[in-house]
Enzyme design. Structure first.
Site, PDB file in Angstrom:
ATOM      1  N   GLY A 101      56.797   7.130 -22.126  1.00 26.24           N
ATOM      2  CA  GLY A 101      55.547   6.581 -22.663  1.00 26.24           C
ATOM      3  C   GLY A 101      55.630   6.004 -24.067  1.00 26.24           C
ATOM      4  O   GLY A 101      54.623   5.941 -24.772  1.00 26.24           O
ATOM      5  N   LYS A 112      56.956   2.881  -9.765  1.00 27.17           N
ATOM      6  CA  LYS A 112      56.590   2.666  -8.363  1.00 27.17           C
ATOM      7  C   LYS A 112      56.214   1.207  -8.159  1.00 27.17           C
ATOM      8  O   LYS A 112      55.744   0.552  -9.095  1.00 27.17           O
ATOM      9  CB  LYS A 112      55.391   3.546  -7.992  1.00 27.17           C
ATOM     10  CG  LYS A 112      55.713   5.013  -7.978  1.00 27.17           C
ATOM     11  CD  LYS A 112      56.332   5.390  -6.658  1.00 27.17           C
ATOM     12  CE  LYS A 112      56.934   6.782  -6.735  1.00 27.17           C
ATOM     13  NZ  LYS A 112      57.698   7.140  -5.570  1.00 27.17           N
ATOM     14  N   HIS A 114      59.616  -5.412 -18.414  1.00 25.29           N
ATOM     15  CA  HIS A 114      60.901  -5.168 -17.753  1.00 25.29           C
ATOM     16  C   HIS A 114      62.029  -5.330 -18.776  1.00 25.29           C
ATOM     17  O   HIS A 114      62.023  -6.289 -19.564  1.00 25.29           O
ATOM     18  CB  HIS A 114      61.086  -6.149 -16.590  1.00 25.29           C
ATOM     19  CG  HIS A 114      62.337  -5.895 -15.821  1.00 25.29           C
ATOM     20  ND1 HIS A 114      62.439  -4.848 -14.916  1.00 25.29           N
ATOM     21  CD2 HIS A 114      63.553  -6.493 -15.858  1.00 25.29           C
ATOM     22  CE1 HIS A 114      63.665  -4.839 -14.420  1.00 25.29           C
ATOM     23  NE2 HIS A 114      64.357  -5.823 -14.973  1.00 25.29           N
TER      24      HIS A 114
HETATM   25  C1  GRF Z   1      60.946   0.550 -20.486  1.00 23.62           C
HETATM   26  O1  GRF Z   1      62.247   0.257 -20.885  1.00 23.62           O
HETATM   27  C2  GRF Z   1      60.453  -0.464 -19.499  1.00 23.62           C
HETATM   28  O2  GRF Z   1      60.989  -1.724 -19.667  1.00 23.62           O
HETATM   29  C3  GRF Z   1      60.913   0.106 -18.192  1.00 23.62           C
HETATM   30  O3  GRF Z   1      60.772   1.503 -18.345  1.00 23.62           O
HETATM   31  C4  GRF Z   1      60.889   1.858 -19.719  1.00 23.62           C
HETATM   32  C5  GRF Z   1      59.727   2.709 -20.089  1.00 23.62           C
HETATM   33  O4  GRF Z   1      59.832   3.277 -21.340  1.00 23.62           O
HETATM   34  N1  GRF Z   1      60.179  -0.478 -17.104  1.00 23.62           N
HETATM   35  P1  GRF Z   1      58.634   4.124 -21.953  1.00 23.62           P
HETATM   36  O5  GRF Z   1      58.211   5.131 -20.909  1.00 23.62           O
HETATM   37  O6  GRF Z   1      57.531   3.182 -22.322  1.00 23.62           O
HETATM   38  O7  GRF Z   1      59.226   4.798 -23.158  1.00 23.62           O
END
Ligand code: GRF
Length: 187
Positions: free
Chosen positions: A14, A89, A107
């Protein structure tokens, strides 16, 4: 400014959620985080919702009617934007159609390169010169919707997976908010 009620979907740490919460405190930032949804009851990110008194919903994606439960909450909080921030998901076509409003995702690659999982490992393996992150609209294709913003950096010879991940996430924390500002600039 009337802020748009926004829901953040998470699955884990998060850190993106944390930055979005901080930025949303600014009166000129276009969104209010009204709800957090997590498919993982142990997600650390839920703590950010708790600390900031943001309502949160933990969902069990194995339950057949979980999407209806989420849709009901989205309506209750008058959500007009969903941000997928590390939500692990896939959003179903049915959900996309039923919700009918904006969903954006972050992403950790320069899409269309490296869609899907294990991004950093694949970036290193293919000896890319640059990598970064992309914020994009969500459609039926995995990591396939229109790009809103992309940020990149050059990979050093010494960079390993862990370093690339750190550098990418640092960019993500700015990119997500910038993308949101861009979307609502003329609204
Ligand atoms: C991020 O690197 C995002 O690009 C990917 O999952 C990660 C989540 O990180 N889809 P966080 O939970 O916001 O720290």
């Amino acid at each position: 400014m009337v802020k748009k009620n926004t829901c953040i979907f998470i699955s884990g740490y998060g850190s993106n959620l944390k930055y979005l919460i901080n930025n949303s405190r600014n009166e000129n930032f276009p969104i209010k985080i009204s709800l957090v949804v997590s498919n993982n009851k142990k997600a650390k990110g839920i703590l950010h919702a708790k600390k900031n008194s943001i309502p949160y919903l933990i969902i069990d994606t194995k339950k057949r009617n979980f999407e209806n439960i989420v849709l009901r909450e989205l309506r209750k909080y008058k959500i007009s934007l969903i941000c997928l921030a590390g939500y692990m998901k896939i959003i179903s076509k049915k959900f996309l159609n039923s919700y009918g409003k904006m969903i954006i995702n972050i992403h950790p690659s320069l899409l269309p390169k490296f869609r899907g999982l294990n991004t950093f490992k694949r970036v290193l393996k293919s000896k890319e010169k640059k990598t970064g992150c992309t914020v994009h609209f969500v459609n039926e294709k995995l990591d396939g919707g229109i790009k809103i913003i992309q940020k990149s950096f050059f990979i050093n010879k010494k960079d390993n997976e862990e370093i690339i991940k750190k550098k990418t996430q640092k960019l993500e924390h700015r990119a997500f908010s910038e993308a949101i500002i861009k979307i609502f600039r003329y609204n």
